[in-house]
Design an enzyme around this catalytic site. Structure first.
Site, mmCIF file in Angstrom:
data_model
loop_
_atom_site.group_PDB
_atom_site.id
_atom_site.type_symbol
_atom_site.label_atom_id
_atom_site.label_comp_id
_atom_site.label_asym_id
_atom_site.label_seq_id
_atom_site.Cartn_x
_atom_site.Cartn_y
_atom_site.Cartn_z
ATOM 1 N N HIS A 1 -13.942 -7.466 2.450
ATOM 2 C CA HIS A 1 -14.301 -7.999 3.762
ATOM 3 C C HIS A 1 -14.607 -6.852 4.721
ATOM 4 C CE1 HIS A 1 -9.783 -7.801 3.750
ATOM 5 N NE2 HIS A 1 -10.082 -7.005 4.747
HETATM 6 C C1 T46 Z 1 -7.808 -3.812 5.028
HETATM 7 C C2 T46 Z 1 -6.821 -3.743 3.941
HETATM 8 C C3 T46 Z 1 -6.272 -2.375 3.764
HETATM 9 C C4 T46 Z 1 -1.674 -11.705 8.154
HETATM 10 O O1 T46 Z 1 -1.153 -12.815 8.362
HETATM 11 N N1 T46 Z 1 -1.491 -10.677 9.037
HETATM 12 C C5 T46 Z 1 -2.045 -9.438 8.872
HETATM 13 O O2 T46 Z 1 -1.848 -8.539 9.696
HETATM 14 C C6 T46 Z 1 -2.882 -9.226 7.714
HETATM 15 C C7 T46 Z 1 -3.546 -7.874 7.467
HETATM 16 C C8 T46 Z 1 -3.068 -10.273 6.852
HETATM 17 N N2 T46 Z 1 -2.460 -11.465 7.059
HETATM 18 C C9 T46 Z 1 -2.664 -12.538 6.082
HETATM 19 C C10 T46 Z 1 -4.104 -13.033 6.000
HETATM 20 C C11 T46 Z 1 -4.249 -13.453 4.556
HETATM 21 O O3 T46 Z 1 -3.804 -14.770 4.399
HETATM 22 O O4 T46 Z 1 -2.342 -12.036 4.789
HETATM 23 C C12 T46 Z 1 -3.269 -12.540 3.822
HETATM 24 C C13 T46 Z 1 -3.960 -11.382 3.110
HETATM 25 O O5 T46 Z 1 -4.735 -10.671 4.070
HETATM 26 P P1 T46 Z 1 -6.062 -9.874 3.675
HETATM 27 O O6 T46 Z 1 -6.931 -10.699 2.815
HETATM 28 O O7 T46 Z 1 -6.647 -9.387 4.956
HETATM 29 O O8 T46 Z 1 -5.448 -8.649 2.837
HETATM 30 P P2 T46 Z 1 -6.149 -7.389 2.201
HETATM 31 O O9 T46 Z 1 -5.074 -6.563 1.632
HETATM 32 O O10 T46 Z 1 -7.251 -7.825 1.298
HETATM 33 O O11 T46 Z 1 -6.841 -6.590 3.413
HETATM 34 C C14 T46 Z 1 -6.054 -5.983 4.420
HETATM 35 C C15 T46 Z 1 -6.815 -5.946 5.743
HETATM 36 O O12 T46 Z 1 -7.239 -7.254 6.129
HETATM 37 C C16 T46 Z 1 -8.049 -5.111 5.648
HETATM 38 O O13 T46 Z 1 -8.652 -4.986 6.910
HETATM 39 O O14 T46 Z 1 -8.515 -2.854 5.302
HETATM 40 O O15 T46 Z 1 -5.719 -4.651 4.078
#
Ligand code: T46
Length: 140
Positions: A54
């Site tokens: 993303h």
């Molecule tokens: C990035 C990499 C390094 C939350 O509720 N709060 C938060 O602060 C975050 C980051 C996520 N979430 C929830 C949203 C989703 O349901 O946790 C779930 C997984 O989140 P996400 O798909 O964003 O996770 P990653 O590890 O794929 O990505 C994250 C960051 O979004 C992204 O910007 O650089 O970690």
């Protein structure tokens, strides 16, 4: 490591060395170029996991491997590059409108992220084609 248009670059934090162990610290607007509004971390990550996939409309972040290592694939819509994170003193600054994918996690990896804004799902581009349209149109 080369940077992408100046919007992805490595940030090196101070290290206070001590026979008792090393200490590294980070202060918003000093070591990272924004107020730190949120800190989150990834752990218990399977070695074959793929995360990211993303981009963000407004969010700026600095990503660290506090322990272990992983790869970050970075794409600004034109240029692609990759970084290996493995040093807890060295973070990767990622500005807005950068597509990122993470993989090749080592066993027991701990990834910490400093973010410029609170969590907001509306800030995400999770569809690559929509991200490319945004980059080309220069919109958020
Ligand atoms: C990035 C990499 C390094 C939350 O509720 N709060 C938060 O602060 C975050 C980051 C996520 N979430 C929830 C949203 C989703 O349901 O946790 C779930 C997984 O989140 P996400 O798909 O964003 O996770 P990653 O590890 O794929 O990505 C994250 C960051 O979004 C992204 O910007 O650089 O970690």
């Amino acid at each position: 490591m080369r940077s992408i248009n100046g919007v992805v670059r490595q940030i090196q934090l101070p290290q206070v060395r001590d026979p008792r162990g090393d200490l590294t610290f980070v202060e918003g607007n000093i070591h990272v170029p924004f107020n730190i509004a949120r800190v989150y971390y990834l752990y218990n990550v399977p070695v074959d996991a793929e995360r990211g996939g993303h981009a963000h409309r407004d969010l700026e972040q600095v990503v660290f491997a506090l322990s272990g290592s992983f790869r970050m694939k970075i794409d600004d819509g034109t240029n692609k590059t990759e970084y290996w994170l493995r040093d807890p003193r060295k973070g990767l600054y990622i500005n807005r409108l950068i597509w990122r994918e993470m993989d090749s996690f080592s066993q027991g990896v701990v990834c910490m992220v400093l973010a410029s804004h609170p969590y907001d799902e509306a800030d995400y581009y999770r569809n690559y084609d929509e991200f490319i349209v945004a980059v080309n149109e220069g919109i958020k």
